[in-house]
Design a protein around this motif. Structure first.
Motif, PDB file in Angstrom:
ATOM      1  N   VAL A  97       0.867  -1.185   0.000  1.00  0.00           N
ATOM      2  CA  VAL A  97       0.000   0.000   0.000  1.00  0.00           C
ATOM      3  C   VAL A  97       0.900   1.230   0.000  1.00  0.00           C
ATOM      4  CG1 VAL A  97      -1.649   1.343   1.364  1.00  0.00           C
ATOM      5  CG2 VAL A  97      -1.918  -1.139   1.169  1.00  0.00           C
ATOM      6  N   LEU A 100      -9.305   0.103   0.901  1.00  0.00           N
ATOM      7  CA  LEU A 100      -8.611  -0.919   1.670  1.00  0.00           C
ATOM      8  C   LEU A 100      -9.541  -1.577   2.677  1.00  0.00           C
ATOM      9  CD1 LEU A 100      -5.239   0.922   2.373  1.00  0.00           C
ATOM     10  CD2 LEU A 100      -5.780  -0.660   0.515  1.00  0.00           C
ATOM     11  N   GLY A 122      -5.193  -3.456   4.363  1.00  0.00           N
ATOM     12  CA  GLY A 122      -4.562  -3.801   3.095  1.00  0.00           C
ATOM     13  C   GLY A 122      -5.607  -4.227   2.090  1.00  0.00           C
ATOM     14  N   HIS A 123      -5.139  -4.717   0.963  1.00  0.00           N
ATOM     15  CA  HIS A 123      -6.050  -5.257  -0.040  1.00  0.00           C
ATOM     16  C   HIS A 123      -6.479  -6.659   0.389  1.00  0.00           C
ATOM     17  CE1 HIS A 123      -5.082  -2.007  -2.853  1.00  0.00           C
ATOM     18  NE2 HIS A 123      -3.828  -2.152  -2.471  1.00  0.00           N
TER      19      HIS A 123
END
Length: 224
Positions: free
Chosen positions: A45, A167, A199-200
């Motif tokens: 990120v 996210l 995060g993803h």
């Protein structure tokens, strides 16, 4: 009559009632898509995303405007591994002996367990601390007020900001969390509030069906 310095209020453009409703609805729909995620991709990120989210959190209201929060972003692989070890030790004790059966029954539909691999996988790990003393300026050493309430509001804004950026997040609260002070190099006067993982989401991430149910408006509010 004001007896303190002040400045004109800005940032509130005049809107029609329809525009206000539309804006409120759009934000509600955006936040309704937020999910607590436990399966993260290791895709990095950009640091400015995290910085802007923390600055958003820092804009939260607080007791006497003392801003009694501190955010440590943990990037070191060694520190993350240590946090995972410490957190999982506390979680194993929680599931094995500390938690009453009623609590375990409440958690069962969510599928939680002592394995906290996301603490090392997710690219963003933020330890949130509440400060007993401080003040509105760096270096202040005054009593802070409504610390838990203020830090809770700031954390909510942090979650909203990260979600707005696209996210996923997870709030993690191993108890006790005193080990975070040592790992993050924070003084004893600061109390760990929670670990925020972001995060993803992993491509194959799933969400427990039990987590999708939210109370209706009538179940969380009334007008008197």
């Amino acid at each position: 009559m004001r007896d303190h310095p002040s400045t004109p209020l800005t940032g509130y453009p005049v809107r029609t009632d329809d525009e206000i409703v539309t804006a409120a609805t759009a934000f509600r729909e955006q936040m309704a898509r937020r999910r607590t995620v436990r399966e993260f991709s290791d895709r990095p990120v950009p640091r400015p995303v995290v910085e802007q989210a923390i600055l958003t959190a820092g804009s939260a209201p607080s007791g006497a405007n003392h801003q009694p929060w501190f955010f440590t972003v943990i990037e070191s692989a060694e520190a993350r591994a240590r946090i995972r070890r410490e957190a999982e030790a506390e979680e194993r004790a929680f599931y094995a002996e500390k938690a009453p059966q009623e609590w375990l029954d409440a958690l069962a539909p969510l599928g939680t367990d002592p394995d906290k691999g996301f603490l090392e996988t997710a690219p963003v790990l933020i330890a949130v601390f509440g400060q007993k003393r401080g003040g509105p300026r760096p270096g202040d050493d005054r009593k802070n007020y409504y610390v838990s309430e203020s830090v809770g509001i700031a954390t909510g804004l942090l979650i909203c900001a990260l979600h707005q950026a696209g996210l996923a997040t997870l709030t993690h609260t191993p108890a006790p969390m005193g080990f975070l002070n040592a790992i993050c190099g924070r003084p004893e006067g600061e109390k760990p509030f929670l670990l925020l993982v972001a995060g993803h989401p992993a491509p194959d991430a799933t969400v427990p069906v039990a987590a999708l149910g939210k109370k209706p408006l009538s179940g969380i509010s009334n007008w008197i």
